[in-house]
Enzyme design. Structure first.
Site, PDB file in Angstrom:
ATOM      1  CB  CYS A  86      36.968  36.472  66.836  1.00  0.00           C
ATOM      2  SG  CYS A  86      38.069  35.793  65.583  1.00  0.00           S
ATOM      3  CG  HIS A 194      40.257  36.516  70.482  1.00  0.00           C
ATOM      4  ND1 HIS A 194      39.157  35.704  70.572  1.00  0.00           N
ATOM      5  CD2 HIS A 194      40.692  36.411  69.207  1.00  0.00           C
ATOM      6  CE1 HIS A 194      38.936  35.115  69.408  1.00  0.00           C
ATOM      7  NE2 HIS A 194      39.851  35.524  68.551  1.00  0.00           N
ATOM      8  CD  GLU A 196      38.136  35.816  74.059  1.00  0.00           C
ATOM      9  OE1 GLU A 196      38.028  37.048  73.871  1.00  0.00           O
ATOM     10  OE2 GLU A 196      38.167  34.997  73.130  1.00  0.00           O
TER      11      GLU A 196
END
Lengths: 217, 162
Positions: A86, A194, A196
């Site tokens: 990002c 994302h 994560e």
């Protein structure tokens, strides 16, 4: 084998990345303040999401001059793995480690949703686990994620097989549905989604795990 | 005040200019007359530092030759100040969604005839440089490397003596 997660003033996914790599995947991780210059002992560095330096001027424009990133240039040129997520992807393009730029979403909205993605290349180790043309779902959350580049750069990306991830349903107007790219040598990956945030079944699935696992593979 | 010939020439070249003390003492933070008087708008801490360094007999913190705390006039350098405006705009090939949205609002406002509306930004700077050429060189570097991203943006520079 250790992962470094860079912390800029304004980063807000740094802890999430550490939670995912250390907590979910049991990979040794330490955070790197943006003023640090010593990357010794690290095998991979993650530039996390957020709003580095308030994203003043342009996203990633000021972060580019952070001391830690001058060391990162050396680290990357020696083949160290670098993952930009990002805002981290935006920083990598400003830094010149990846070509192109990320601009305002076509519809002007900050888009926060799950995005279906297709693996576009398994040339590098980052996405091998998903298989060629594999599909996955990762959350996206950005206002400026529309990938733009010149026609020459696009051709170069295609020739190098450097387009790593594409959106299944283009949310932001990115050229060629691009969601993530690698550099020519393959050790640097930048993507808007994302991974994560998709490492635990309780919070958004587990499709991001293999990508983070690849940091130390 | 006695100005040397080259300094005077610079003063003529610039319609306005400022004085800069370029003595090593000044750069090292030793007192200047104006600093002692707090005219630089310095913070209290810095001002205190100046005050405590105010030269006195037997003050060994001062370099040899320091007498009165005043800057030798011969070492004054006059540097012109330029006002600059850098205009940054998206390259024509890059879609400007914010401009499109503003254009839609302009039409809803009832303003007719707008066929193009693109939004950029203006960065205003004051810069001190020995001459216009040098000021321009520094600003071009700044614009190219920081203020604009050449991948998606163009920039133009307006420069004038202040």
């Amino acid at each position: 084998m250790t992962i470094g997660v860079v912390v800029f003033p304004g980063s807000n996914c740094d802890r999430d990345v550490q939670w995912a790599t250390e907590g979910c995947l049991n990979l040794p991780t330490r955070r790197l303040w943006h003023e640090e210059t010593d990357l010794s002992g690290l095998d991979a560095v993650v530039l996390p999401g957020g709003f580095s330096y308030g994203d003043y001027l342009r996203c990633g424009a000021i972060a580019r001059f952070a001391p830690v990133l001058q060391s990162l240039m050396d680290f990357a040129s020696k083949g160290g793995k670098v993952l930009g997520i990002c805002n981290g992807f935006q920083v990598l393009t400003e830094l010149g480690l990846l070509p192109g730029a990320l601009t305002r979403n076509q519809n002007l909205h900050f888009i926060c949703e799950d995005a279906p993605l297709h693996v576009s290349s398994v040339r590098t180790g980052w996405l091998k686990a998903y298989g060629n043309a594999g599909s996955l779902v990762l959350p996206i959350a950005h206002g400026e994620g529309r990938y733009q580049c010149s026609n020459d750069t696009l051709k170069q990306l295609q020739d190098d097989d450097s387009i790593a991830l594409r959106y299944g349903s283009n949310p932001n107007g990115s050229v060629e549905d691009i969601a993530g790219i690698t550099n020519a040598s393959g050790n640097v990956l930048g993507l808007m989604p994302h991974p994560e945030r998709a490492c635990d079944p309780a919070t958004g699935g587990t499709d991001g795990r293999s990508m983070l696992q690849a940091l130390l593979n | 005040m006695n100005l040397t010939a080259s300094v005077a020439q610079r003063a003529v070249n610039a319609s306005a200019f400022q004085l800069e003390a370029k003595t090593p003492n000044d750069l090292n933070g030793s007192p200047t007359t104006s600093a002692i008087e707090g005219e630089h708008g310095l913070g209290q801490e810095r001002r205190n530092r100046f005050t405590t360094l105010y030269p006195s007999r037997g003050d060994t913190t001062q370099p040899k030759g320091w007498v009165s705390g005043r800057i030798p006039l011969a070492l004054l350098v006059i540097v012109p100040r330029y006002q600059a405006r850098v205009l940054v705009h998206l390259r024509p090939s890059v879609l400007d969604p914010a401009g499109e949205a503003a254009k839609g609002a302009a039409i809803r406002l009832g303003v007719d005839g707008i066929s193009k509306l693109r939004i950029g930004k203006a960065v205003e700077l004051d810069i001190d440089a020995p001459n216009e050429e040098e000021a321009r060189r520094r600003l071009e570097l700044l614009s190219d490397r920081l203020l604009a991203n050449p991948v998606i943006e163009d920039w133009s520079l307006e420069l004038q003596d202040s």
